[in-house]
Design an enzyme around this catalytic site. Structure first.
Site, PDB file in Angstrom:
ATOM      1  N   LEU A   1      -3.401  -6.592   4.668  1.00 10.03           N
ATOM      2  CA  LEU A   1      -2.028  -6.933   4.248  1.00 10.03           C
ATOM      3  C   LEU A   1      -0.990  -6.278   5.139  1.00 10.03           C
ATOM      4  CD1 LEU A   1      -2.213  -6.751   0.373  1.00 10.03           C
ATOM      5  CD2 LEU A   1      -1.840  -8.754   1.805  1.00 10.03           C
ATOM      6  N   GLY A   2      -1.365  -5.161   5.765  1.00 18.69           N
ATOM      7  CA  GLY A   2      -0.369  -4.524   6.610  1.00 18.69           C
ATOM      8  C   GLY A   2      -0.686  -3.063   6.773  1.00 18.69           C
ATOM      9  N   ARG A   3       0.159  -2.463   7.573  1.00 16.72           N
ATOM     10  CA  ARG A   3      -0.033  -1.051   7.813  1.00 16.72           C
ATOM     11  C   ARG A   3       0.710  -0.313   6.720  1.00 16.72           C
ATOM     12  NH1 ARG A   3       3.960  -1.282   7.121  1.00 16.72           N
ATOM     13  NH2 ARG A   3       6.065  -1.324   7.840  1.00 16.72           N
TER      14      ARG A   3
ATOM     15  N   LYS B   1       1.248   3.711   4.853  1.00 17.41           N
ATOM     16  CA  LYS B   1       1.320   5.089   5.339  1.00 17.41           C
ATOM     17  C   LYS B   1      -0.110   5.629   5.444  1.00 17.41           C
ATOM     18  CE  LYS B   1       3.295   7.487   2.259  1.00 17.41           C
ATOM     19  NZ  LYS B   1       4.405   8.008   1.485  1.00 17.41           N
TER      20      LYS B   1
ATOM     21  N   ASP C   1      12.105   6.715  -1.000  1.00 17.77           N
ATOM     22  CA  ASP C   1      12.317   6.288   0.379  1.00 17.77           C
ATOM     23  C   ASP C   1      12.778   4.843   0.357  1.00 17.77           C
ATOM     24  OD1 ASP C   1      10.027   7.813   2.753  1.00 17.77           O
ATOM     25  OD2 ASP C   1      12.202   7.713   2.634  1.00 17.77           O
TER      26      ASP C   1
HETATM   27  C1  LIG Z   1       2.570   2.214  -5.472  1.00 17.80           C
HETATM   28  O1  LIG Z   1       2.455   2.035  -4.079  1.00 17.80           O
HETATM   29  C2  LIG Z   1       2.054   3.094  -3.309  1.00 17.80           C
HETATM   30  C3  LIG Z   1       1.731   4.385  -3.819  1.00 17.80           C
HETATM   31  C4  LIG Z   1       1.336   5.399  -2.953  1.00 17.80           C
HETATM   32  C5  LIG Z   1       1.288   5.138  -1.582  1.00 17.80           C
HETATM   33  C6  LIG Z   1       0.856   6.179  -0.618  1.00 17.80           C
HETATM   34  O2  LIG Z   1       0.340   5.844   0.412  1.00 17.80           O
HETATM   35  N1  LIG Z   1       1.103   7.478  -0.971  1.00 17.80           N
HETATM   36  C7  LIG Z   1       0.737   8.578  -0.190  1.00 17.80           C
HETATM   37  C8  LIG Z   1      -0.246   8.508   0.804  1.00 17.80           C
HETATM   38  C9  LIG Z   1      -0.574   9.636   1.524  1.00 17.80           C
HETATM   39  C10 LIG Z   1       0.072  10.859   1.274  1.00 17.80           C
HETATM   40  C11 LIG Z   1       1.056  10.912   0.286  1.00 17.80           C
HETATM   41  C12 LIG Z   1       1.384   9.787  -0.439  1.00 17.80           C
HETATM   42  C13 LIG Z   1       1.606   3.883  -1.065  1.00 17.80           C
HETATM   43  C14 LIG Z   1       1.983   2.854  -1.941  1.00 17.80           C
HETATM   44  N2  LIG Z   1       2.304   1.561  -1.527  1.00 17.80           N
HETATM   45  C15 LIG Z   1       1.986   1.020  -0.291  1.00 17.80           C
HETATM   46  O3  LIG Z   1       1.452   1.646   0.593  1.00 17.80           O
HETATM   47  C16 LIG Z   1       2.322  -0.431  -0.060  1.00 17.80           C
HETATM   48  C17 LIG Z   1       1.089  -1.099   0.582  1.00 17.80           C
HETATM   49  S1  LIG Z   1       1.502  -2.603   1.398  1.00 17.80           S
HETATM   50  C18 LIG Z   1       1.431  -3.797   0.144  1.00 17.80           C
HETATM   51  N3  LIG Z   1       1.153  -3.461  -1.118  1.00 17.80           N
HETATM   52  C19 LIG Z   1       1.134  -4.438  -2.074  1.00 17.80           C
HETATM   53  N4  LIG Z   1       1.392  -5.725  -1.817  1.00 17.80           N
HETATM   54  C20 LIG Z   1       1.665  -6.097  -0.558  1.00 17.80           C
HETATM   55  N5  LIG Z   1       1.927  -7.421  -0.294  1.00 17.80           N
HETATM   56  C21 LIG Z   1       1.693  -5.126   0.473  1.00 17.80           C
HETATM   57 BR1  LIG Z   1       2.085  -5.621   2.259  1.00 17.80          BR
END
Ligand SMILES: COc1ccc(C(=O)Nc2ccccc2)cc1NC(=O)CCSc1ncnc(N)c1Br
Length: 273
Positions: free
Chosen positions: A20-22, A24, A137
């Protein structure tokens, strides 16, 4: 879905689909939970990367807080699991993808679309501030669009560490309010500033204090060097709202609940969000 958090998930519970994408620290895949056929987004984080960035504790805290968050404009974190080398986050799938890609495609959004997004975000932030969570953010890169076109806050790098992360991650500085650029105390009103920046970027296609050099962006933020281009044509109400949010003195920024009553929001936001 309460059971989702307690249940011990494994990779075998899912059919993995397209990337779906990059996200974090890792990749995100479309996935289907086999028993329920529920479509989710599965984020894969490498333990090695989390360790070297010293964000394991931040992730643990985030997962803990998020499992209690329920709001239509906040992307759900249903649960997580891990194996030898990776941590997997089971996320809500936002069917209409990323706001920043949509903004790149349209160049800028209409006043109605912008007001609807800003109103939804304000409601999500009021909810989060009610739970003593601040500093989301909220830049276009961290916003997604759900099946009904509703906006979802999708990044959760919040909390004071975000600032350090941003500085170390050298992400865009455009969204930092003066008090953070000047590294002084900050509170929930930082989110009102960022929402003002976002509103400007949705309407004009670029953030207000953008500059080639970081030092120039810093200078423009601290000075609140706010100028509105003549194109695209934007109503005075929108500019007036942005001017009430991008105020240097954080105590003088328009409070979020007042934003929801602002005439430009009332006249332009679609109530269904
Ligand atoms: C509740 O969403 C998150 C909750 C937590 C974290 C995260 O990495 N926390 C984190 C990671 C490492 C260190 C500290 C915090 C990231 C997300 N969310 C995301 O990464 C979004 C992913 S992209 C996407 N997602 C759904 N539908 C789509 N169509 C797409 Br495109």
């Amino acid at each position: 879905k309460a059971s989702a958090v307690e249940k011990r998930w494994t990779l075998n519970d899912f059919d993995i689909g397209m990337p779906l994408g990059r996200g974090k620290f890792g990749h995100v895949y479309l996935a289907r939970e086999k028993r329920s056929n529920h479509i989710v987004a599965l984020k894969v984080l490498f333990k090695s990367q989390l360790k070297q960035s010293q964000v394991e504790h931040q992730l643990r805290r985030e997962v803990e807080i998020q499992s209690h968050l329920r709001h239509p404009n906040i992307l759900r974190l249903y649960g997580y699991f891990y194996d030898q080398t990776r941590v997997y986050l089971i996320l809500e799938y936002a069917a209409k993808g990323e706001v920043y890609k949509e903004l790149q495609k349209c160049k800028y959004f209409s006043e109605r679309r912008t007001a609807t997004y800003i109103s939804s975000l304000a409601q999500a932030l009021i909810y989060l501030h009610g739970k003593h969570v601040i500093h989301r953010d909220i830049k276009p890169e961290n916003l997604l669009i759900g099946l009904q076109g509703e906006l979802k806050i999708a990044d959760f790098g919040w909390s004071v560490h975000t600032f350090n992360r941003r500085r170390t991650m050298c992400g865009t500085l455009d969204y930092l309010p003066p008090e953070m650029v000047e590294s002084v105390e900050h509170d929930a009103s930082v989110d009102i500033w960022s929402l003002g920046i976002l509103c400007y970027e949705f309407l004009f296609g670029a953030p207000p204090f953008e500059a080639k050099e970081h030092s120039d962006t810093y200078r423009r933020i601290v000075k609140v060097d706010l100028k509105f281009p003549s194109k695209p044509i934007v109503s005075p109400g929108a500019k007036e709202l942005i001017s009430q949010m991008l105020v240097k003195d954080s105590s003088q920024r328009l409070p979020l609940h007042k934003l929801l009553e602002h005439p430009w929001i009332v006249q332009n936001a679609d109530p269904s969000g």
